[in-house]
Design an enzyme around this catalytic site. Structure first.
Site, mmCIF file in Angstrom:
data_model
loop_
_atom_site.group_PDB
_atom_site.id
_atom_site.type_symbol
_atom_site.label_atom_id
_atom_site.label_comp_id
_atom_site.label_asym_id
_atom_site.label_seq_id
_atom_site.Cartn_x
_atom_site.Cartn_y
_atom_site.Cartn_z
ATOM 1 N N LYS A 155 -74.569 11.563 17.091
ATOM 2 C CA LYS A 155 -75.484 10.134 17.110
ATOM 3 C C LYS A 155 -76.410 9.459 17.598
ATOM 4 O O LYS A 155 -76.980 10.141 18.287
ATOM 5 C CB LYS A 155 -73.627 9.306 18.257
ATOM 6 C CG LYS A 155 -73.849 7.387 18.375
ATOM 7 C CD LYS A 155 -72.387 7.312 18.760
ATOM 8 C CE LYS A 155 -71.986 6.083 19.324
ATOM 9 N NZ LYS A 155 -71.028 5.342 20.108
ATOM 10 N N SER A 157 -64.695 4.171 21.314
ATOM 11 C CA SER A 157 -65.781 4.738 20.632
ATOM 12 C C SER A 157 -65.615 5.843 20.352
ATOM 13 O O SER A 157 -66.521 6.069 18.650
ATOM 14 C CB SER A 157 -66.913 4.369 20.795
ATOM 15 O OG SER A 157 -66.611 3.152 20.630
ATOM 16 N N SER A 176 -67.483 2.612 17.946
ATOM 17 C CA SER A 176 -68.481 2.745 17.623
ATOM 18 C C SER A 176 -69.341 3.877 16.535
ATOM 19 O O SER A 176 -69.776 4.347 16.123
ATOM 20 C CB SER A 176 -69.469 2.268 18.348
ATOM 21 O OG SER A 176 -69.404 3.519 19.543
HETATM 22 N N1 GLN Z 1 -64.704 -1.120 20.780
HETATM 23 C C1 GLN Z 1 -64.793 -1.295 21.884
HETATM 24 C C2 GLN Z 1 -66.162 -1.729 22.172
HETATM 25 O O1 GLN Z 1 -66.735 -2.830 21.232
HETATM 26 C C3 GLN Z 1 -65.827 0.564 22.875
HETATM 27 C C4 GLN Z 1 -66.349 0.504 22.090
HETATM 28 C C5 GLN Z 1 -67.203 1.890 22.695
HETATM 29 O O2 GLN Z 1 -65.748 2.766 22.991
HETATM 30 N N2 GLN Z 1 -68.506 2.500 22.929
HETATM 31 O O3 GLN Z 1 -66.521 -2.329 23.420
#
Ligand code: GLN
Length: 492
Positions: free
Chosen positions: A81, A180, A156
């Site tokens: 990532k 995410s 994400s």
């Molecule tokens: N969807 C969640 C957020 O936008 C989690 C994101 C994540 O785990 N990086 O904060």
């Protein structure tokens, strides 16, 4: 061996083939690079490719293998990532702010996997600064779900999940602050593991919410996640929150025998809000575990209901502090011709950050400001404690807690973008796990209308082994994890 066999192989199978010299790392690496070149135009899962570097490392791996010198990942291609700093390789975090940022060091996760012989192919697209559940917030454009190009891959770590599902690499990394890893794994039909907070070093991972962020693997099987976790984990002098605990060999510790395993089903997850089709898939998967000797126990997590509100105070608060460093002065994007210092800050940050990131910074600074700190940030910390205690109490009665990974299947682009709160609900089943610092895993549990659904398994602190074992057993008795999107349809 056909390219398709190479492109759908698990890490454990490929590792054996490399050791048997049935395939070379260079062949495998070239097959992955070709696959990325063929499909990335459609998927946009990879932001940066490091083809030359990858071929060099693959050749070095082949030499090591010829000498009988193996690390746990020697010769295995992987994608990181783009939140992990990579020495000499651009690291954008999905943001214009870091579009040109080239770190001078590797994140600990990257260097550990490199030391085990992994071959880095490139960097995966992601929601900007890991904020999002659909990959629609990336400065580099949306990632398409390989199962249906009209749908999001989740976020994400959506670029990582899509790349894996599309056969671009047998192993990818992600980070999980609120879901995410698990939510995109669910939406793309792969296995994803968020370890216990502190299991894996955060050094060199661009910070979003420091008390919640945790890195983990996504792969085609739970077995592969076990191999990768062992390679990634461990105390790090550079991260004072990394846990000073021995790292078990999770792969050697895998055990199909789940006789007597107690699996808790939180009443709050299996309530009337749960989509009936998701419930049916999750319950079918759980009944497979039941037949294998597990018992299902009804439990309660009475404060689950507060998880979203709590997370959306704490995560933005921490993010607003972490993102203060991007000021246009030290590094990152700088606006053209600022007239004075204030203009420099204002325009660099307004132009460098996207809308969702700016929304989080506003919410976070508000929650931390004098006068509101007690009402919001402090209160959220108190509720976080209560949510954690719910889990502690539940784990007196059960070994694992199960639920869906996400409320539904992948949704079409734009479906939730205008409504931030609808997007935040995507993580309703995952967020509390981060607030409590627990390990969580998503494993495929079949399809709804041809699109993947995930079962989530949550473990006790530092007991990744038990959730890996349960997923491993499920993957022995079913073949949901083997379902793949139509690879042919993706290449031009
Ligand atoms: N969807 C969640 C957020 O936008 C989690 C994101 C994540 O785990 N990086 O904060």
């Amino acid at each position: 061996m056909t390219d398709n066999a190479l492109l759908s192989g698990s890490v454990s199978a490929l590792r054996q083939q490399l050791r048997d010299r049935a395939v070379s790392s260079e062949e495998l690496t070239r097959a992955c690079l070709e696959r990325i070149e063929a499909c990335n135009g459609k998927l946009n899962a990879v932001i940066t490719m490091c083809s030359e570097l990858a071929i060099d490392s693959a050749r070095a791996a082949d030499k090591a293998i010829a000498k009988g010198d193996f690390g746990s990942l020697t010769g295995i291609p992987l994608l990181h990532k783009d939140i992990f700093c990579t020495d000499g390789v651009r690291t954008t975090c999905g943001s214009r702010m870091l579009e040109q940022f080239v770190p001078a060091y590797d994140a600990t996760v990257v260097s550990k996997m490199k030391a085990e012989g992994a071959v880095m192919l490139g960097k995966c697209n992601m929601d900007e600064f890991a904020m999002g559940s659909s990959n629609e917030t990336s400065f580099f454009g949306t990632v398409k779900n390989p199962w249906d190009l009209n749908c999001v891959p989740g976020g994400s770590s959506g670029g990582s999940a899509a790349a894996l599902a599309a056969g671009m690499a047998p192993l990818v990394t992600g980070t999980d602050t609120g879901g995410s890893i698990r939510q995109p794994a669910s939406l793309c039909g792969v296995t994803g593991l968020k370890p216990t907070y502190g299991r894996v070093s955060r050094l060199g991972i661009i910070a979003f919410a420091s008390s919640l962020d945790q890195a983990g693997p996504m792969a085609r099987t739970a077995e592969d996640c076990a191999i990768a976790l062992t390679a990634m984990a461990g105390i790090d002098a550079g991260d004072s929150t990394s846990a000073d605990l021995p790292v078990p060999d999770f792969h050697a510790g895998l055990n199909h025998d789940i006789q007597g395993l107690r699996i808790g089903l939180p009443r709050e997850y299996f309530n009337d809000d749960l989509d009936p089709e998701v419930r049916e898939r999750v319950m079918t998967a759980l009944s497979v575990l039941e037949q294998a000797g597990a018992t299902l126990v009804d439990i309660e997590l009475p404060h689950s209901h507060y998880a979203i509100a709590t997370y959306y105070v704490i995560a933005p608060a921490e993010a607003s502090a972490n993102l203060a460093r991007y000021d246009g002065v030290r590094f990152g994007y700088r606006c053209d011709e600022p007239v004075d210092l204030e203009d420099l800050y204002l325009r660099s940050r307004s132009e460098g950050f996207g809308e969702e990131v700016q929304r989080r910074i506003l919410v976070g600074t508000y929650a931390l400001s004098a006068g509101f700190y007690d009402a919001y940030f402090n209160k959220a910390q108190q509720v976080r404690r209560v949510i954690t205690e719910d889990f502690t109490r539940a784990f007196d009665r059960v070994d694992v807690i199960a639920g869906p990974s996400a409320p539904g299947i992948a949704f079409p682009f734009g479906a939730k973008q205008q409504d931030p709160v609808a997007m935040y609900m995507e993580d309703i089943y995952t967020l509390a796990v981060n607030l409590a610092g627990l390990p969580g895993l998503s494993t495929p549990a079949g399809l709804i209308n041809g699109m993947p659904v995930g079962l989530q398994l949550i473990g006790k602190p530092f007991d990744e082994q038990t959730i890996l074992n349960a997923a491993h057993r499920l993957q022995r008795d079913t073949d949901w994890h083997l379902a793949r999107p139509q690879l042919e349809a993706l290449a031009p």
